[in-house]
Motif scaffolding. Structure first.
Motif, short mmCIF file in Angstrom:
data_model
loop_
_atom_site.label_atom_id
_atom_site.label_comp_id
_atom_site.label_asym_id
_atom_site.label_seq_id
_atom_site.Cartn_x
_atom_site.Cartn_y
_atom_site.Cartn_z
N ASP A 246 -97.34 24.13 44.20
CA ASP A 246 -97.62 22.93 43.43
C ASP A 246 -97.24 21.67 44.18
OD1 ASP A 246 -98.51 24.52 41.45
OD2 ASP A 246 -96.85 24.17 40.05
N GLU A 247 -96.18 21.74 45.02
CA GLU A 247 -95.74 20.54 45.73
C GLU A 247 -96.85 19.99 46.62
OE1 GLU A 247 -94.06 23.27 45.38
OE2 GLU A 247 -92.15 22.75 44.46
N ASN B 228 -113.15 12.92 35.21
CA ASN B 228 -111.82 13.29 35.69
C ASN B 228 -111.64 14.81 35.70
OD1 ASN B 228 -111.75 13.48 32.90
ND2 ASN B 228 -109.73 12.55 32.69
N ILE B 229 -112.06 15.47 34.62
CA ILE B 229 -111.93 16.93 34.55
C ILE B 229 -112.89 17.61 35.51
CG2 ILE B 229 -111.99 18.93 33.01
CD1 ILE B 229 -109.76 16.90 32.46
N THR B 230 -114.08 17.05 35.68
CA THR B 230 -115.03 17.59 36.65
C THR B 230 -114.45 17.55 38.06
OG1 THR B 230 -116.92 16.89 35.30
CG2 THR B 230 -117.34 17.32 37.62
N LEU B 231 -113.81 16.46 38.42
CA LEU B 231 -113.20 16.34 39.74
C LEU B 231 -112.06 17.34 39.93
CD1 LEU B 231 -113.16 12.46 40.17
CD2 LEU B 231 -114.50 14.09 41.51
N VAL B 232 -111.29 17.60 38.87
CA VAL B 232 -110.26 18.64 38.96
C VAL B 232 -110.91 19.98 39.28
CG1 VAL B 232 -108.51 19.93 37.70
CG2 VAL B 232 -108.64 17.46 37.43
N GLY B 233 -112.01 20.29 38.59
CA GLY B 233 -112.71 21.54 38.86
C GLY B 233 -113.30 21.61 40.25
N ASP B 234 -113.77 20.48 40.77
CA ASP B 234 -114.37 20.44 42.11
C ASP B 234 -113.32 20.62 43.21
OD1 ASP B 234 -116.81 19.94 40.95
OD2 ASP B 234 -116.83 17.80 41.42
N GLY C 133 -108.02 28.20 40.69
CA GLY C 133 -107.01 29.18 40.30
C GLY C 133 -105.77 28.58 39.65
N LYS C 134 -104.60 29.09 40.06
CA LYS C 134 -103.34 28.63 39.48
C LYS C 134 -103.08 27.16 39.79
CE LYS C 134 -101.03 33.14 39.51
NZ LYS C 134 -99.88 33.94 40.02
N GLN C 135 -103.55 26.72 40.95
CA GLN C 135 -103.40 25.31 41.29
C GLN C 135 -104.18 24.43 40.32
OE1 GLN C 135 -105.22 23.46 44.93
NE2 GLN C 135 -103.10 23.48 45.64
N ARG C 136 -105.37 24.88 39.95
CA ARG C 136 -106.16 24.13 38.97
C ARG C 136 -105.45 24.07 37.63
NH1 ARG C 136 -112.08 26.24 37.99
NH2 ARG C 136 -112.43 25.17 39.97
N THR C 137 -104.87 25.20 37.20
CA THR C 137 -104.13 25.23 35.94
C THR C 137 -102.98 24.23 35.96
OG1 THR C 137 -104.66 27.57 35.60
CG2 THR C 137 -102.81 26.68 34.34
N ALA C 138 -102.25 24.20 37.08
CA ALA C 138 -101.13 23.27 37.20
C ALA C 138 -101.62 21.83 37.19
CB ALA C 138 -100.36 23.56 38.49
N ILE D 31 -104.72 20.73 24.34
CA ILE D 31 -105.70 19.95 25.08
C ILE D 31 -105.88 20.45 26.51
CG2 ILE D 31 -106.16 17.67 26.08
CD1 ILE D 31 -106.99 17.83 23.22
N PRO D 32 -104.82 20.56 27.33
CA PRO D 32 -105.04 21.05 28.69
C PRO D 32 -105.49 22.50 28.72
CG PRO D 32 -102.69 20.84 28.26
CD PRO D 32 -103.41 20.19 27.11
N SER D 33 -105.12 23.29 27.72
CA SER D 33 -105.56 24.69 27.67
C SER D 33 -107.08 24.77 27.51
CB SER D 33 -104.86 25.42 26.53
OG SER D 33 -103.47 25.44 26.72
N ILE D 34 -107.62 23.97 26.60
CA ILE D 34 -109.07 23.95 26.41
C ILE D 34 -109.77 23.45 27.67
CG2 ILE D 34 -110.94 22.80 25.16
CD1 ILE D 34 -109.29 22.99 22.65
N GLN D 35 -109.26 22.37 28.25
CA GLN D 35 -109.88 21.84 29.46
C GLN D 35 -109.86 22.86 30.59
OE1 GLN D 35 -107.50 18.33 30.04
NE2 GLN D 35 -108.86 17.03 28.83
N ASN D 36 -108.76 23.57 30.74
CA ASN D 36 -108.64 24.56 31.80
C ASN D 36 -109.61 25.72 31.58
OD1 ASN D 36 -107.39 25.58 34.18
ND2 ASN D 36 -106.22 27.02 32.91
#
Length: 393
Positions: A3-4, A119-125, A129-134, A316-321
């Motif tokens: 995560d760091e 913003n959420i699309t860019l996270v997905g791009d 995996g676990k990094q995305r969840t974090a 909220i973050p659970s649904i987005q993830n």
């Protein structure tokens, strides 16, 4: 990757900036609602139109901006959206009448229509995996920090005049230049025809769990924007005689709680699993709405908003993830824009729905409506959400 290392990615801070901007349009102005009602001499149920005017464009424009972002790139949609948000938002402070204010809020909403999906699309791009969840949890924490800061900041600014809260949207303009010069993201390459593109998008959408998540997201924002953001400030003024400053502080307590919960999404995900997170969030909304219904002092109100924040910070973050993992890059912006359209629909119709019950039966009806919606959410979760993990997880 640990995560760091995520925090060394400069793109992450641009995503955070977009997230903070997307939330600014509502969270910063709600503590000033009582002042706006008096200034324009409008009925209490009319003040919710300031939210409706802002969120309404997103219902119609968000899917369109998603398709544009899939075909022409994220930057070409994001940059003009930020500029329009900033200019139209700042113009609100010069509105000569309530209907002028509504019109300018509508234009600001046009600019905002793409932000909560980009913003959420860019996270997905950018993450997997676990990094995305974090990162999804961190982004939700930033969102909550914004929703915690904006009511308090808006409450303080409103002491000098409600108009001055509309200086805040100007911050979107330098962010637009930062996106232009600093965002380093992969862009989709859609060479296929529209029929093939829409077919892939529909195949992604037409799944039982996806439909369930969309319904849940809609109902979350009915509660958040209908019961909480619109009528919680009015309840505090009526029952406790609270001013805009104290209203902002109390609402910030919910957002601080949400930020703390969201920042631990990775650990919560391992402990509970995705479906139990949804159940926990819905149950917290139900309990918080009932507590707000009977609260008559600051201590009970504080406890109720903490309960609300716990649920909000988990769900909220659970649904987005879950949602972002269903779509591939070339269809992700359109898919997440659909989710954002549903979210905007909840934001738009929440004040109208709860306002109807408020007009008929008063404040108690507003919070009973929130509790009823949360109960229906629980039914939807048990009936439609069948998986514990998204396809990528």
């Amino acid at each position: 990757m640990k995560d760091e290392s995520v925090f060394r990615n400069k793109n992450l801070y641009i995503i955070f900036g977009v997230t903070l901007t997307a939330m600014m349009g509502v969270a910063s102005i709600t503590p000033a609602f009582p002042d706006i009602i008096r200034y324009f001499d409008i009925r209490p149920e009319q003040v919710g139109l300031l939210i409706v005017a802002f969120t309404l464009p997103g219902i119609f424009l968000t899917p369109f901006t998603g398709m544009l972002a899939d075909h022409y790139g994220r930057k070409k949609v994001l940059i003009p959206s930020l500029f329009l948000f900033g200019v139209a938002g700042a113009a609100c402070m010069f509105a000569p009448g309530f209907y002028w204010l509504l019109g300018l809020r509508f234009l600001q909403g046009v600019g905002a229509s793409s932000l909560s999906s980009m913003n959420i699309t860019l996270v997905g791009d950018l993450f997997e995996g676990k990094q995305r969840t974090a990162v999804m949890g961190y982004n939700a924490s930033v969102l909550s920090i914004g929703t915690a800061s904006y009511p308090a900041l808006g409450g303080v600014i409103a002491i000098f005049g409600w108009q001055y809260i509309f200086l805040l949207p100007l911050l979107a303009i330098p962010l637009g230049f930062w996106v232009m010069n600093g965002l380093n993201n992969p862009e989709p390459h859609n060479k296929s025809g529209l029929r093939s593109y829409f077919g892939r998008v529909w195949k992604t959408i037409n799944q039982r769990t996806v439909w369930g998540l969309l319904i849940i997201n809609f109902m979350i924002f009915l509660i958040l924007y209908g019961t909480y953001l619109t009528y919680f400030p009015l309840m505090m003024e009526k029952r406790l005689g609270a001013d805009s400053y104290h209203i902002g502080l109390m609402m910030s307590l919910m957002s601080v709680t949400t930020a703390l919960m969201s920042s631990q999404l990775g650990k919560i995900n391992q402990l509970l699993g995705l479906k139990r997170q949804l159940i926990l969030g819905s149950s917290a909304y139900l309990a918080a709405s009932l507590l707000m219904l009977i609260s008559g002092n600051y201590w009970m109100l504080g406890f109720s908003v903490i309960v609300f924040g716990v649920g909000h910070g988990v769900i909220i973050p659970s649904i987005q993830n879950m949602m972002v993992g269903f779509a591939a890059m070339n269809e992700r912006a359109a898919f997440m824009s659909l989710n954002s359209m549903v979210l905007r629909s909840g934001q738009t119709f929440g004040p109208l729905l709860v306002g109807m019950f408020y007009a008929l039966k008063g404040l108690d009806a507003a919070f009973l409506t929130g509790a009823g919606l949360a109960f229906v959410m629980l039914i939807v979760i048990f009936a439609l959400v069948r998986i514990e993990k998204t396809p990528e997880n």
